[in-house]
Design a protein around this motif. Structure first.
Motif, PDB file in Angstrom:
ATOM      1  N   TRP A 152       0.869  -1.200   0.059  1.00 26.68           N
ATOM      2  CA  TRP A 152      -0.043  -0.100  -0.094  1.00 26.68           C
ATOM      3  C   TRP A 152       0.813   1.190  -0.173  1.00 26.68           C
ATOM      4  N   SER A 153       0.277   2.401  -0.506  1.00 26.34           N
ATOM      5  CA  SER A 153       1.072   3.674  -0.469  1.00 26.34           C
ATOM      6  C   SER A 153       0.104   4.839   0.035  1.00 26.34           C
ATOM      7  N   ALA A 154       0.773   5.716   0.499  1.00 24.29           N
ATOM      8  CA  ALA A 154      -0.124   6.977   0.935  1.00 24.29           C
ATOM      9  C   ALA A 154       0.828   8.328   0.954  1.00 24.29           C
ATOM     10  N   ILE A 155       0.242   9.224   0.710  1.00 26.56           N
ATOM     11  CA  ILE A 155       1.020  10.607   0.576  1.00 26.56           C
ATOM     12  C   ILE A 155       0.577  11.591   1.599  1.00 26.56           C
ATOM     13  N   ALA A 156       1.734  12.012   2.367  1.00 33.24           N
ATOM     14  CA  ALA A 156       1.658  12.914   3.476  1.00 33.24           C
ATOM     15  C   ALA A 156       2.810  14.037   3.472  1.00 33.24           C
ATOM     16  N   GLN A 157       2.328  14.860   4.358  1.00 28.18           N
ATOM     17  CA  GLN A 157       3.263  16.043   4.455  1.00 28.18           C
ATOM     18  C   GLN A 157       4.039  15.969   5.830  1.00 28.18           C
ATOM     19  N   TRP A 158       5.572  15.914   5.548  1.00 26.28           N
ATOM     20  CA  TRP A 158       6.431  15.793   6.762  1.00 26.28           C
ATOM     21  C   TRP A 158       7.088  16.740   6.902  1.00 26.28           C
ATOM     22  N   THR A 159       7.471  17.299   8.378  1.00 26.74           N
ATOM     23  CA  THR A 159       8.322  18.576   8.737  1.00 26.74           C
ATOM     24  C   THR A 159       9.039  18.105   9.741  1.00 26.74           C
ATOM     25  N   GLY A 160      10.441  18.307   9.402  1.00 23.75           N
ATOM     26  CA  GLY A 160      11.483  17.924  10.423  1.00 23.75           C
ATOM     27  C   GLY A 160      13.070  18.708  10.217  1.00 23.75           C
ATOM     28  N   VAL A 161      13.763  17.970  11.090  1.00 17.68           N
ATOM     29  CA  VAL A 161      14.972  18.448  10.756  1.00 17.68           C
ATOM     30  C   VAL A 161      16.034  17.708   9.740  1.00 17.68           C
ATOM     31  N   PRO A 162      16.838  18.255   8.776  1.00 14.33           N
ATOM     32  CA  PRO A 162      17.328  17.511   7.805  1.00 14.33           C
ATOM     33  C   PRO A 162      18.532  16.437   8.710  1.00 14.33           C
ATOM     34  N   LEU A 163      18.566  15.381   8.530  1.00 11.36           N
ATOM     35  CA  LEU A 163      19.497  14.576   9.450  1.00 11.36           C
ATOM     36  C   LEU A 163      20.973  14.970   9.120  1.00 11.36           C
TER      37      LEU A 163
END
Length: 258
Positions: free
Chosen positions: A133-144
């Motif tokens: 399965w697949s799904a699209i989402a918005q992610w916010t965070g710090v670049p590793l």
């Protein structure tokens, strides 16, 4: 048979030739050292081939807010079976710290508030699960890569290992602690982030609160949730099954590029 195993089936047949093996079950093949060696060599070839192709388009596709999926299934654990995690959750993660160590110049212990003060990246991408399965989402965070630069890398650094709060099967090391890893190429990719937000809200427990990895060019099982510690290492030899991840130790491919 899962998508992952079907892909391994193809790699074995391609490597050994049509009719070379009649596959009755990939779990049985995993127990054979000769076939296991073929799988590992085929995986390395796949990784090199995919990275050559990605050189022309190095980033995973990003979408618009209109493309965000109305529902996003929880992949993997829904709630870590850990008293320590439960205590952190009960305190709103105020006492949680992301520890960074291993082959670094400066060990770090970053609170969630400190991570949120660092430069962030927001991206809308598709999560592809090995289950199909697949799904699209918005992610916010710090670049590793930013966090790794803060710590500084020592000579010999090659992989980044992520230790998580969830404990699964009581096997291998006795705890079944979930962990994952990527190499420095993916670690410093701009789309590889330590995400604390999803769809403009803080991560829920099911989706990995307080922090999860997003390495967008690989399959879902690489997106480690409930991050507790990051270690920079030169090899996997001292880690449990020696293959660089909880599922990898149980037969999954270490490089899960898409």
């Amino acid at each position: 048979m899962s998508l992952f195993l079907t892909r391994r089936d193809f790699l074995i047949r391609a490597s050994l030739g049509a009719g070379g093996l009649a596959l009755g079950g990939c779990d049985v093949l995993e127990q054979r050292a000769d076939v296991n060696a073929v799988l590992r060599s085929a995986e390395a070839l796949t990784m090199k081939t995919q990275r050559l192709l990605l050189a022309q388009r190095p980033s995973a596709r990003e979408f618009s807010s209109a493309d965000i999926s109305p529902t996003f299934r929880v992949n993997g654990t829904q709630m870590p079976d850990s008293q320590a995690y439960a205590a952190l959750l009960g305190g709103g993660f105020a006492d949680w710290r992301l520890k960074v160590g291993g082959l670094v110049d400066r060990e770090l212990a970053l609170s969630l508030a400190e991570l949120k003060q660092l430069p962030s990246r927001t991206q809308i991408t598709r999560h592809d699960c090995v289950e199909g399965w697949s799904a699209i989402a918005q992610w916010t965070g710090v670049p590793l890569g930013l966090v790794l630069r803060m710590a500084g890398l020592k000579p010999g650094a090659r992989y980044v290992v992520f230790y998580c709060a969830d404990e699964l099967e009581k096997t291998l090391d006795g705890s079944g602690r979930y962990y994952e890893s990527i190499d420095l190429i993916d670690a410093f990719h701009p789309q590889t982030i330590l995400a604390y937000g999803m769809n403009n809200t803080d991560l829920t427990v099911g989706h990995g609160a307080p922090l999860r990895l997003r390495v967008e060019r690989q399959l879902g099982y690489k997106q480690a949730k409930y991050l507790m510690q990051i270690d920079v290492v030169d090899s996997f030899s001292a880690l449990w099954g020696g293959r660089g991840g909880f599922w990898e130790d149980r037969g999954y491919e270490w490089y899960a590029g898409i």
